[in-house]
Design a protein around this motif. Structure first.
Motif, PDB file in Angstrom:
ATOM      1  N   UNK A 187      47.947  37.880  42.843  1.00  0.00           N
ATOM      2  CA  UNK A 187      47.200  38.029  44.183  1.00  0.00           C
ATOM      3  C   UNK A 187      46.280  39.241  43.896  1.00  0.00           C
ATOM      4  N   UNK A 188      46.275  39.929  43.058  1.00  0.00           N
ATOM      5  CA  UNK A 188      45.602  40.944  42.548  1.00  0.00           C
ATOM      6  C   UNK A 188      43.968  40.349  42.255  1.00  0.00           C
ATOM      7  N   UNK A 189      42.790  40.600  42.887  1.00  0.00           N
ATOM      8  CA  UNK A 189      41.639  39.980  42.487  1.00  0.00           C
ATOM      9  C   UNK A 189      41.125  40.144  41.091  1.00  0.00           C
ATOM     10  N   UNK A 190      40.935  39.220  40.404  1.00  0.00           N
ATOM     11  CA  UNK A 190      40.472  39.736  38.884  1.00  0.00           C
ATOM     12  C   UNK A 190      40.832  38.422  38.156  1.00  0.00           C
ATOM     13  N   UNK A 191      40.163  38.461  36.885  1.00  0.00           N
ATOM     14  CA  UNK A 191      40.432  37.556  36.030  1.00  0.00           C
ATOM     15  C   UNK A 191      41.556  37.691  34.996  1.00  0.00           C
ATOM     16  N   UNK A 192      41.537  38.966  34.561  1.00  0.00           N
ATOM     17  CA  UNK A 192      42.457  39.511  33.663  1.00  0.00           C
ATOM     18  C   UNK A 192      43.726  39.562  34.078  1.00  0.00           C
TER      19      UNK A 192
END
Length: 159
Positions: free
Chosen positions: A86-91
Motif C-alpha cells: 500500500x506504500x506508493x513505490x516500485x521497490x
C-alpha cells in the motif's frame, strides 16, 4: 537499531523517487500513476486472500491441538507485506510481493523462528534477557482449604 531505521527512512524515499523518475520518463505520468494504483489494489486483494488462508490454517492447527507459531508469524509477515504494497513505490511493491509469495514467506518465517531460543519448555524470544527456566521459579506448594464468604457478613470485617 536506531541508525538502521534512520537510514531506511532516508534511503527508501530517495530510491522510490529515483524509480518514479525513471519509470515516469519511460512510460509517462499517467501510466506510472496507474501502475502504482493497480499494484496497490492487486496487492491488497492478494493480502486479503492469503490472510484468510493463513487464518484457516491457524484454526485447523489449533483444533488439532498444535501450536501454529509459524502460521501466526506468517500472518504478521502478511501484514508487513500489506503495508509495503500500500506504500506508493516500485521497490516497496516488489518487497511486498516477495513477502506475499507463500514460499519466500514461509522461508522468512522459519528464519525468524530460528532466532527463538528454546530453554527447557519455555521459549525466550530472540535471545533477550535471562533464560526463563521453570526450575529457577520453582517455589513451595502448600495444600489447604478455603471458604468463600459473602460481603454481607459484618462480623468478619476489619473496621
Amino acid at each position: 537499531m536506531f541508525p538502521l531505521i534512520l537510514f531506511l527512512f532516508i534511503a527508501v524515499p530517495i530510491i522510490e523517487i529515483g524509480l518514479f523518475i525513471q519509470v515516469g520518463g519511460y512510460l509517462g505520468l499517467w501510466p506510472t500513476i496507474g501502475l502504482v494504483l493497480i499494484t496497490a489494489f492487486v496487492g491488497a486483494s492478494l493480502v486479503r486472500s492469503q490472510g484468510l488462508q493463513t487464518l484457516l490454517t491457524v484454526q485447523q492447527r489449533l483444533q488439532a491441538g498444535e501450536l501454529p507459531a509459524q502460521q501466526i508469524l506468517e500472518g504478521v509477515l502478511l501484514a508487513v507485506a500489506g503495508v509495503l504494497l500500500l506504500t506508493p513505490g516500485f521497490m516497496t511493491d516488489f518487497m511486498g510481493m516477495f513477502v506475499l509469495l507463500p514460499g519466500p514467506r514461509a522461508m522468512l518465517a522459519r528464519k525468524l523462528m530460528a532466532k527463538v531460543v528454546i530453554q527447557g519448555n519455555v521459549q525466550q524470544p530472540f535471545g533477550t534477557g535471562e533464560p526463563h527456566d521453570r526450575q529457577s521459579h520453582r517455589g513451595n506448594t502448600y495444600e489447604g482449604e478455603y471458604d468463600r464468604k459473602d460481603d454481607d457478613d459484618d462480623h468478619d470485617k476489619l473496621n
